[in-house]
Design a protein around this motif. Structure first.
Motif, PDB file in Angstrom:
ATOM      1  N   ASP A  49      38.941 -92.916  72.370  1.00  0.00           N
ATOM      2  CA  ASP A  49      39.017 -92.036  71.092  1.00  0.00           C
ATOM      3  C   ASP A  49      40.262 -91.278  71.313  1.00  0.00           C
ATOM      4  N   SER A 100      41.078 -87.792  72.409  1.00  0.00           N
ATOM      5  CA  SER A 100      40.721 -87.309  73.632  1.00  0.00           C
ATOM      6  C   SER A 100      41.889 -87.361  74.577  1.00  0.00           C
ATOM      7  N   ALA A 138      35.567 -92.118  76.060  1.00  0.00           N
ATOM      8  CA  ALA A 138      36.443 -91.296  75.458  1.00  0.00           C
ATOM      9  C   ALA A 138      37.918 -91.840  75.802  1.00  0.00           C
TER      10      ALA A 138
END
Length: 346
Positions: free
Chosen positions: A112, A115, A109
């Protein structure tokens, strides 16, 4: 040193090093290297040993204080708590698997943008340092006379080690652990069959088998369970010396012969003159009808694309299990697939 990273994907596409008889491939995700198309067997003089770090990338974050800048150092404290909790559960348990997913998922994450953990600098700190540290270990181990490296893969190394130098081998690993504050786990194999870095079988000294890629058949429910007979028979041939043709023809479970194909909603499957559902199960049979995917035209084109499924072979669609066995299985297709996996490593 010459590379400036502004993106975490699509860089290092050609960063490779040929050394120690392997091609080391570097990337923003991890290190990969392996011998290809080899069978390796432990002997009285040499053993096959792998060393890897449990939760390597999460532990690189923990011991080096790599954290998302906006979350602060407390992140590593919480991260370490998760890892310590995981160690309290045996491998193979649901609890261990859940905490492993939490650890690895948090690292993932960090790259990401949707995130709360997003910080690509942290991602690169982990992956680039992780690759360089493994290379340092590999470089030190290759000073051992007669040692041969067989794999390097993200979190560890597999090596063919002369037994007479195992004390030197262990000392080098201990020194690396002291330098990095990481702990390596050891596994010893009796034999390995390696097609490439992502596809291999490794047999532990106790007889248990580790399978990767094309040789794997113990799938999770969300994975493709098609053609399991191919990997299962391949293992019997390589590990136990079973004959290919007889083993395929006498295989007792017809479900292991089932294959799966799918197309998106914009496309369709044609089976003979009929349209099959977009996710279809089938097996290769004698006298069956051909199966095709029909895909929309590419940009700037007008013609639909026709793509054969198991080109040159007939199949029986079995979305209703009652259709299984309507026509006899064409063992020749399955035998050819097993031969491809076996002959590449024999």
């Amino acid at each position: 040193r010459q590379q400036t990273i502004s993106e975490t994907k699509g860089v290092f596409t050609d960063l490779t090093v040929d050394t120690y008889g392997l091609t080391f491939v570097f990337g923003t995700g991890g290190l990969h290297a392996a011998v290809k198309n080899k069978a390796i067997v432990a002997t009285d003089d040499k053993l096959i040993e792998s060393r890897d770090v449990s939760s390597y990338y999460p532990n690189l974050s923990i011991v080096n204080n790599f954290y998302p800048e906006h979350l602060g150092e407390k992140f590593c404290t919480v991260y370490k708590t998760l890892y310590e909790r995981r160690k309290g559960f045996k491998k193979g348990t649901v609890e261990n698997a859940a905490l492993k997913l939490s650890l690895n998922g948090t690292y993932g994450a960090s790259n990401d943008k949707f995130s709360v953990f997003y910080d690509p600098l942290m991602t690169m700190q982990i992956t680039l340092n992780g690759q360089l540290l493994l290379c340092k270990l590999a470089e030190n181990l290759m000073t051992i006379p007669g040692l041969r490296m067989t794999q390097a893969n993200t979190d560890g190394l597999t090596l063919y080690v002369p037994r007479m130098y195992m004390d030197q081998f262990d000392l080098i690993v201990y020194a690396w652990e002291a330098m990095t504050n990481l702990k390596m786990e050891k596994n010893i194999y009796s034999k390995m069959f390696i097609r490439d870095v992502n596809n291999y079988i490794a047999v532990y000294e106790n007889g248990k088998v580790k399978r990767k890629g094309a040789y794997e058949y113990d799938q999770d429910w969300h994975q493709n369970h098609g053609g399991l007979v191919i990997a299962k028979v391949t293992e019997q041939v390589l590990v136990h010396g079973a004959p290919i043709r007889e083993t395929v023809e006498q295989w007792p479970d017809i479900m292991d012969f089932m294959l799966r194909t799918k197309v998106p909603r914009s496309s369709y499957l044609q089976w003979g003159e009929d349209q099959a559902q977009n996710i279809s199960r089938y097996y290769v049979d004698k006298g069956g009808k051909p199966l095709f995917k029909w895909m929309p035209p590419l940009k700037g084109k007008t013609e639909w694309r026709k793509i054969a499924v198991e080109s040159g072979w007939g199949v029986q669609v079995c979305n209703d299990i009652a259709d299984a066995g309507k026509l006899p299985i064409d063992f020749e297709w399955y035998i050819q697939e097993v031969e491809k996996l076996c002959l590449s490593v024999m």
